[in-house]
Design an enzyme around this catalytic site. Sequence first.
Site, short mmCIF file in Angstrom:
data_model
loop_
_atom_site.label_atom_id
_atom_site.label_comp_id
_atom_site.label_asym_id
_atom_site.label_seq_id
_atom_site.Cartn_x
_atom_site.Cartn_y
_atom_site.Cartn_z
N HIS A 1 77.48 45.96 44.50
CA HIS A 1 78.30 47.12 44.14
C HIS A 1 79.54 46.69 43.33
O HIS A 1 79.62 45.55 42.88
CB HIS A 1 78.67 47.92 45.40
CG HIS A 1 77.47 48.12 46.29
ND1 HIS A 1 76.50 49.04 46.04
CD2 HIS A 1 77.07 47.46 47.43
CE1 HIS A 1 75.56 48.96 46.98
NE2 HIS A 1 75.88 48.01 47.82
N GLU B 1 82.52 48.06 51.23
CA GLU B 1 81.51 47.01 51.13
C GLU B 1 81.76 46.13 49.90
O GLU B 1 81.61 44.90 49.97
CB GLU B 1 80.11 47.62 51.06
CG GLU B 1 79.00 46.58 50.93
CD GLU B 1 77.64 47.18 50.62
OE1 GLU B 1 77.56 48.42 50.48
OE2 GLU B 1 76.68 46.41 50.48
N GLU C 1 71.98 41.42 54.02
CA GLU C 1 72.87 42.41 54.62
C GLU C 1 73.59 41.67 55.74
O GLU C 1 73.01 41.38 56.79
CB GLU C 1 72.09 43.60 55.18
CG GLU C 1 71.32 44.42 54.14
CD GLU C 1 72.20 45.40 53.38
OE1 GLU C 1 73.44 45.39 53.57
OE2 GLU C 1 71.65 46.18 52.59
N HIS D 1 75.45 41.74 50.55
CA HIS D 1 75.72 43.13 50.93
C HIS D 1 76.19 43.24 52.37
O HIS D 1 76.13 42.29 53.14
CB HIS D 1 74.43 43.97 50.77
CG HIS D 1 74.04 44.20 49.35
ND1 HIS D 1 74.40 45.31 48.65
CD2 HIS D 1 73.34 43.41 48.49
CE1 HIS D 1 73.93 45.22 47.41
NE2 HIS D 1 73.28 44.07 47.29
ZN LIG Z 1 75.04 47.18 49.53
#
Ligand SMILES: [Zn+2]
Length: 309
Positions: free
Chosen positions: A104, A142, A274, A197
């Site tokens: 992101h 995030e 993640e 992430h």
């Molecule tokens: Zn993400």
Amino acid sequence: MGRHRPISAPTVLLVMSLLVVALIGGCGSSTSTAADRSDPALASEESTTSSSSMTPPTAPSTSSDAVPATESPTAAPTPTIAPHLPRPLSPGLAGKVIVIDAGHDGGNASHPAEINQLVDAGNGVTKACDTTGTGSFDGYPEYAFTLSVAQQLAGTLRAAGAQVVMVREDSSGWGPCITERARIGNEAHADLAISIHGDGNDTPGARGFHVLVPVATAQNATMVPAAQRFGTLLRDSFPATGMPVSNYLGTNGIMARGDLGGLNLSTVPKVFIECGNMHNGDDLALMRSAAFQQNAADAIAAAMGSYFG
Ligand SMILES: [Zn+2]
């Protein structure tokens, strides 16, 4: 008394709370609405529906039970304490080209037209260029977490002699698109690439990290075995950060995904991680701590060192 009473303060607070929840959701699975799930273009790059990917109840536990707190016998078994990890300096990292893709970007939310443009994510998948990602309910995004881990990983790898290519160096811009994130690794002829992430899943009790590995597509087939091998090494190294293996997605911390442009379009070995669930209080306490972020970077670097031998 009139029928049309003023809106009560509790009602206003409730509505505002719901709005905040709706705005924060993005990377996670259970924050997606039915409408989101019906339109792949609206889905987050790495999000998935919890109903189709929950660990079966009959599966053996892979969660916190698998992470012995005995690694730090003097530390209290609380998720807010990140145990110390040594800095890995494997000689196998020297000279390797490694692409670090911090998930992101800080400007994505203010550039909806740009990040919502549809792109070919490979494997027959069309989806948004990028997404805003998730974040904590109190506003820790995030994109900031992923950049922090990415920057510390870059420092560790460079100290070990690797040549690092960063997909983004700060959080001031938008994107790049998932197609560009894959292209950067391909054009660098990277020996290895990782996309970092944090998740945002509202399933009660859902916590832990999981690694997303590719499935073979027309573009990426030659790199899949290497990516799967690295993904397993990363799964094995990451619990030393204090973050347990996911208890809500994947199998033993690994999930194969054929819908991620970053993996479908990569011709170099690449996985996503993640690092935890930012909607879980225990995971969040770890993820926002500088010690955990450094340990996460070190755990990723250690797995890379093992990969290159
Ligand atoms: Zn993400």
